[in-house]
Write a protein that holds these residues in place. Structure first.
Motif, mmCIF file in Angstrom:
data_model
loop_
_atom_site.group_PDB
_atom_site.id
_atom_site.type_symbol
_atom_site.label_atom_id
_atom_site.label_comp_id
_atom_site.label_asym_id
_atom_site.label_seq_id
_atom_site.Cartn_x
_atom_site.Cartn_y
_atom_site.Cartn_z
ATOM 1 N N THR A 88 -117.534 -1.077 39.194
ATOM 2 C CA THR A 88 -116.716 -0.386 38.197
ATOM 3 C C THR A 88 -117.518 0.651 37.417
ATOM 4 O O THR A 88 -118.757 0.611 37.396
ATOM 5 C CB THR A 88 -116.148 -1.393 37.182
ATOM 6 N N ALA A 89 -116.785 1.556 36.767
ATOM 7 C CA ALA A 89 -117.443 2.586 35.962
ATOM 8 C C ALA A 89 -118.180 1.955 34.788
ATOM 9 O O ALA A 89 -119.306 2.325 34.463
ATOM 10 C CB ALA A 89 -116.409 3.596 35.467
ATOM 11 N N LEU A 90 -117.500 0.988 34.175
ATOM 12 C CA LEU A 90 -118.126 0.308 33.045
ATOM 13 C C LEU A 90 -119.422 -0.365 33.480
ATOM 14 O O LEU A 90 -120.472 -0.233 32.847
ATOM 15 C CB LEU A 90 -117.155 -0.728 32.468
ATOM 16 N N GLY A 91 -119.344 -1.068 34.619
ATOM 17 C CA GLY A 91 -120.521 -1.754 35.147
ATOM 18 C C GLY A 91 -121.662 -0.791 35.388
ATOM 19 O O GLY A 91 -122.817 -1.074 35.082
ATOM 20 N N LYS A 92 -121.307 0.408 35.929
ATOM 21 C CA LYS A 92 -122.374 1.381 36.211
ATOM 22 C C LYS A 92 -123.057 1.861 34.939
ATOM 23 O O LYS A 92 -124.277 1.994 34.884
ATOM 24 C CB LYS A 92 -121.782 2.572 36.995
ATOM 25 N N SER A 93 -122.232 2.130 33.902
ATOM 26 C CA SER A 93 -122.881 2.614 32.676
ATOM 27 C C SER A 93 -123.668 1.495 32.005
ATOM 28 O O SER A 93 -124.715 1.732 31.415
ATOM 29 C CB SER A 93 -121.869 3.249 31.722
ATOM 30 N N LEU A 94 -123.169 0.254 32.110
ATOM 31 C CA LEU A 94 -123.936 -0.870 31.557
ATOM 32 C C LEU A 94 -125.269 -1.021 32.283
ATOM 33 O O LEU A 94 -126.297 -1.344 31.682
ATOM 34 C CB LEU A 94 -123.141 -2.166 31.640
ATOM 35 N N LEU A 95 -125.248 -0.770 33.583
ATOM 36 C CA LEU A 95 -126.502 -0.818 34.360
ATOM 37 C C LEU A 95 -127.451 0.275 33.890
ATOM 38 O O LEU A 95 -128.645 0.054 33.734
ATOM 39 C CB LEU A 95 -126.199 -0.611 35.849
ATOM 40 N N ARG A 96 -126.881 1.472 33.676
ATOM 41 C CA ARG A 96 -127.712 2.603 33.267
ATOM 42 C C ARG A 96 -128.385 2.302 31.924
ATOM 43 O O ARG A 96 -129.535 2.645 31.697
ATOM 44 C CB ARG A 96 -126.848 3.866 33.179
ATOM 45 N N PHE A 97 -127.641 1.638 30.996
ATOM 46 C CA PHE A 97 -128.209 1.359 29.676
ATOM 47 C C PHE A 97 -128.952 0.015 29.614
ATOM 48 O O PHE A 97 -129.240 -0.504 28.555
ATOM 49 C CB PHE A 97 -127.115 1.405 28.599
ATOM 50 N N HIS A 98 -129.222 -0.546 30.783
ATOM 51 C CA HIS A 98 -130.015 -1.779 30.895
ATOM 52 C C HIS A 98 -129.391 -2.975 30.192
ATOM 53 O O HIS A 98 -130.106 -3.865 29.727
ATOM 54 C CB HIS A 98 -131.454 -1.564 30.382
ATOM 55 N N VAL A 99 -128.055 -2.941 30.062
ATOM 56 C CA VAL A 99 -127.383 -4.139 29.585
ATOM 57 C C VAL A 99 -127.281 -5.116 30.755
ATOM 58 O O VAL A 99 -127.445 -6.321 30.616
ATOM 59 C CB VAL A 99 -125.990 -3.812 29.026
ATOM 60 N N LEU A 100 -127.040 -4.543 31.932
ATOM 61 C CA LEU A 100 -127.069 -5.338 33.160
ATOM 62 C C LEU A 100 -128.299 -4.933 33.956
ATOM 63 O O LEU A 100 -128.874 -3.869 33.741
ATOM 64 C CB LEU A 100 -125.807 -5.070 33.985
ATOM 65 N N ALA A 101 -128.713 -5.804 34.876
ATOM 66 C CA ALA A 101 -129.846 -5.473 35.727
ATOM 67 C C ALA A 101 -129.510 -5.893 37.154
ATOM 68 O O ALA A 101 -128.821 -6.890 37.358
ATOM 69 C CB ALA A 101 -131.104 -6.196 35.244
ATOM 70 N N SER A 102 -129.962 -5.109 38.106
ATOM 71 C CA SER A 102 -129.725 -5.498 39.503
ATOM 72 C C SER A 102 -131.045 -5.836 40.161
ATOM 73 O O SER A 102 -132.101 -5.346 39.764
ATOM 74 C CB SER A 102 -129.033 -4.354 40.257
ATOM 75 N N ARG A 103 -130.990 -6.729 41.111
ATOM 76 C CA ARG A 103 -132.201 -7.095 41.841
ATOM 77 C C ARG A 103 -131.792 -7.418 43.265
ATOM 78 O O ARG A 103 -130.610 -7.703 43.536
ATOM 79 C CB ARG A 103 -132.885 -8.276 41.167
ATOM 80 N N PRO A 104 -132.738 -7.351 44.208
ATOM 81 C CA PRO A 104 -132.376 -7.628 45.599
ATOM 82 C C PRO A 104 -131.915 -9.071 45.782
ATOM 83 O O PRO A 104 -132.414 -9.979 45.113
ATOM 84 C CB PRO A 104 -133.679 -7.353 46.373
#
Lengths: 371, 258
Positions: A88-104
Motif C-alpha cells: 500500500t501507499a501508506l505502507g511505502k511511506s511508513l517504510l520510507r520514514f523508518h516506521v516499518l522495516a523490511s528484511r529478507p
C-alpha cells in the motif's frame, strides 16, 4: 554533593571496561565479551531494582516480568510480519520514514515487513511503564508488603502467559529478532563482527544508568526516597508525597528493567520463557541484597560479577543455589553488603583524623549506613 | 481569626472512644499546651491534626481553610510541622541529611535536573545544605552535621527532629512530648528553645507531661481527660481550676509548679 567522586568513579570504570576489552581481544578470548555484554545488561536491571528496594524500601518480586515485557514486546513487534503493508501507499511511506522495516525472508527470497526495531523497543518501555502503573497505583497507596505480593503474582502471570501464548512462541520463545540500529553501521545484534561494538553499547548503557542513579540518589529526590525507607510517616509529615514517589520509582525501575530486557533480546536475537521465570526475579532481589541494598555501586558490581560467572557456567548445576548461598553469607556476615566493612574502615579512619567531629559515643558505635 | 480551629473532633479505636467533642482554637504567636494523663488522647489529637489519622467527626481549619481530609504531606505544605513522641528520624541518613529532608517543601528540583546535574539544581542543593546547617546551628548541633543519627544521644536526636520540623518553615509547630527522656538541664534548654521558636513567629502547640515546663512556657493550656476537654485557660487559671485539681492533677501539680 559527591559530583567529583562520582565523576572519578565513572572514569575509572570506563577505563576498566576498555582495559577488559583490549585484554580479551589481545589474548584471543573475544568470546568472553559475549557474556560480559549480557552481564552488563543484567547489572542495569539490578541497579534499577536497588533504587526501589534498597533506597525506597519497596520490594518487587516480579522484576523478571518487566524484563520479559521489554524483551517480548521488542521481539514480537520487530518480527511479526505485516504482510500487506509493503503493497500500500501508506505502507511505502511508513517504510520510507523508518516506521516499518523490511528484511529478507529467512526461508525464501522475498522480504518481510515489520515494525522498525527502534519503535518495537520503545513500545516495550511504554508497555512496562503502563503495567507498572497498573500494579503500583493500588498497591503503593497502602503501607506494608502489598507491592511484594502484587509483583509476585504479576511475575508468575507473565511467565504462564508467555509460556502459553502461541504468537509469543510458547515454550520456544521468539527467535531471529532483527538487529536494533543504533548508529550508522552499528547495531545491537549478536553478529560476530559487531561483538566489540556491542560490548561498548552495553557498557555505555550500563554506565549511563549508573551515572543517572548516582546523581538521582544524591539529590533532593534521593533524600526523599531514603526518607520514605527510614520512616514513612515522618517523610509524609515533612511534606513528601510518599505514594507518588513510591509509584514513580517503581515505574522507573520497571522501565529500566524493560530497556535492559529489550537490548538483551536484540543482542541475543531471541527470547524464551525462562527469562520470565520467578527464579530470575528472586535472583535480581538477591543481587540487590548482596550489593548492600542501598548501594548503586554494590548492585552494579555484584550484579555484573555474579551474572558473568553464572553465564560462564562457573556454578554448574548449582546455579540457583549459589545465589541463595551468596545471599545467606552476605546477610549473616556483612548485612551492609561486601562494601560495608570497607566503608566502616574509612569512616573510622576519618574520625581519627578529625576528632572534633567524633565524640566518644560515635567512636564506639559503628555507623550503620544501611537500615 | 484563629490560626488553628479544632471543632468537635471525635475518634474511636474499636470500642474505645479516644477523643470526643474536642474543640479549641490556637491563636497566632502563642505557645499552646495540651495536657492530660496517659491515654487522654493527646497523641491521637496530634495525629489527626497532622493528617496521619482521620477523625470520625469534626472539622479542623488552618488559616481559615478546611484541612480535615487532607493527606499529611498536604497539611505539611499548608504550614504545619510536627515532631514525634517516639522519635521518627531517618536512621539511614546523617544528621545533616535528616534536616535537609526538611527543606523538601522549600525546594523544587526534580529527578531529571538531578540526573543531569543542571546548574540550577546544583545551586539549589547548595542552598538546601546551607539552610539545613543553619537550622542545625539553631538547635546547637552544627558540629554533629556529618554524624549518622544513630551516633547521637537521645536528647540530641530530639533536637534533630526539631531542626527538621523547623526547616519546613512552618506557621504552626506541633511538639509531641518534646521533654520526655530529657534530663532537667536539657529540659531547661528546650524551654528556652521553644520560646525562641515562638519569638521567631512560629506558633507552638505542644503535648507535654513535664508540668513545670508547661506552666512555665505556655500562654494557653487545654486539659484532656479520657478524650474529653475538661478545662482550658491560662496557666494560672488551670492551676486554680478545682476540677483539674480534683480529677487529674491533685497534689503532684502544686508541688511541681508552685
Amino acid at each position: 554533593m559527591n559530583t567529583g567522586k562520582t565523576a572519578a568513579g565513572i572514569l575509572l570504570l570506563t577505563l576498566l571496561a576498555v582495559a577488559v576489552q583490549v585484554g580479551a581481544s589481545v589474548s584471543g578470548r573475544d568470546y568472553y565479551l559475549t557474556q560480559l555484554t549480557m552481564a552488563a545488561y543484567t547489572a542495569a536491571v539490578v541497579m534499577g531494582l536497588s533504587l526501589l528496594v534498597g533506597y525506597t524500601g519497596q520490594i518487587s518480586l516480579g522484576h523478571a516480568g518487566f524484563v520479559a515485557i521489554g524483551a517480548y514486546t521488542s521481539a514480537f513487534l520487530s518480527t511479526a510480519p505485516l504482510a500487506h503493508a509493503s503493497g500500500t501507499a501508506l505502507g511505502k511511506s511508513l517504510l520510507r520514514f523508518h516506521v516499518l522495516a523490511s528484511r529478507p525472508e529467512l526461508y525464501g527470497d522475498g522480504t518481510v515487513v515489520s515494525l522498525a526495531p527502534g519503535l518495537a523497543f520503545l513500545a516495550g518501555l511504554l508497555l512496562a511503564g503502563l503495567v507498572a502503573v497498573g500494579i503500583g497505583y493500588p498497591a503503593l497507596r497502602l503501607h506494608g508488603h502489598y507491592l511484594a505480593m502484587a509483583t509476585l503474582g504479576f511475575g508468575l502471570i507473565v511467565y504462564r502467559l508467555v509460556l502459553g501464548t502461541a504468537f509469543l512462541g510458547a515454550a520456544d520463545g521468539i527467535s531471529s529478532v532483527p538487529p536494533l540500529p543504533i548508529l550508522p553501521g552499528v547495531a545491537c545484534t549478536g553478529e560476530p563482527g559487531q561483538r566489540i561494538a556491542n560490548y561498548y553499547i552495553a557498557a555505555g548503557f550500563t554506565l549511563m544508568v549508573l551515572l543517572f542513579l548516582l546523581n538521582l540518589t544524591d539529590s533532593r529526590t534521593g533524600r526523599a526516597l531514603r526518607a520514605i525507607h527510614g520512616s514513612e510517616r515522618a517523610a509524609a509529615a515533612t511534606g513528601i508525597d510518599t505514594a507518588a514517589y513510591k509509584l514513580k520509582v517503581f515505574v522507573l525501575s520497571a522501565i529500566l528493567a524493560a530497556a535492559a530486557g529489550g537490548l538483551l533480546t536484540f543482542y541475543r536475537g531471541s527470547i524464551g520463557p525462562s527469562d520470565a521465570g520467578a527464579m530470575k526475579s528472586v535472583r535480581y532481589v538477591a543481587m540487590v541484597a548482596a550489593g548492600g541494598m542501598a548501594s548503586v555501586w554494590g548492585a552494579l558490581v555484584v550484579g555484573f560479577v555474579l551474572t558473568f560467572l553464572s553465564l560462564r557456567g562457573c556454578f554448574g548445576s548449582f546455579d540457583d543455589a549459589v545465589f541463595g548461598v551468596v545471599l545467606i553469607v552476605i546477610m549473616s556476615f556483612t548485612p551492609e553488603g561486601p562494601f560495608g566493612p570497607l566503608r566502616t574502615l574509612v569512616v573510622r579512619f576519618r574520625a581519627r583524623r578529625r576528632p572534633a567531629l567524633a565524640n566518644g559515643e560515635s567512636e564506639k558505635e559503628i555507623p550503620r549506613v544501611v537500615a | 481569626m484563629s490560626l488553628l480551629e479544632v471543632q468537635g473532633i471525635a475518634r474511636a479505636f474499636g470500642g474505645v472512644q479516644a477523643l470526643q467533642e474536642v474543640s479549641f482554637a490556637v491563636e497566632t504567636g502563642q505557645i499552646h499546651a495540651v495536657i492530660g494523663p496517659n491515654g487522654a488522647g493527646k497523641t491521637t489529637l496530634f495525629n489527626i491534626i497532622s493528617g496521619l489519622l482521620r477523625p470520625h467527626a469534626g472539622r479542623i481549619t488552618f488559616l481559615g481553610r478546611d484541612i480535615t481530609a487532607l493527606p499529611p504531606h498536604r497539611i505539611s505544605r499548608a504550614g504545619i510541622a510536627r515532631t514525634f513522641q517516639t522519635l521518627a528520624l531517618f536512621e539511614n541518613m546523617t544528621v545533616l541529611e535528616n534536616v535537609m529532608v526538611g527543606r523538601h517543601l522549600r525546594s523544587h528540583s526534580g529527578a531529571v535536573a538531578a540526573a543531569l546535574r543542571l546548574p540550577r539544581q546544583l545551586h539549589e542543593e547548595k542552598r538546601i545544605r546551607e539552610a539545613a546547617l543553619g537550622y542545625l546551628s539553631s538547635v546547637g548541633l552544627f558540629s554533629k552535621a556529618e554524624a549518622p543519627v544513630s551516633a547521637l544521644s537521645f536528647g540530641q536526636r530530639r533536637l534533630v527532629e526539631l531542626a527538621r520540623a523547623l526547616a519546613t518553615e512552618p506557621r504552626l509547630l506541633l511538639l509531641d512530648e518534646p521533654a520526655s527522656g530529657l534530663n532537667p538541664r536539657e529540659t531547661d534548654d528546650l524551654a528556652q528553645l521553644i520560646r525562641r521558636v515562638r519569638d521567631d513567629s512560629v506558633t507552638v502547640l505542644l503535648v507535654e507531661h513535664d508540668m513545670s515546663m508547661v506552666m512555665d512556657i505556655s500562654d494557653e493550656i487545654l486539659v484532656l481527660h479520657y478524650g474529653r476537654p475538661i478545662a482550658s485557660g491560662s496557666p494560672a487559671e488551670i492551676r486554680a481550676d478545682p476540677e483539674v485539681i480534683a480529677i487529674y492533677l491533685g497534689g503532684e501539680f502544686t508541688g511541681a509548679a508552685c
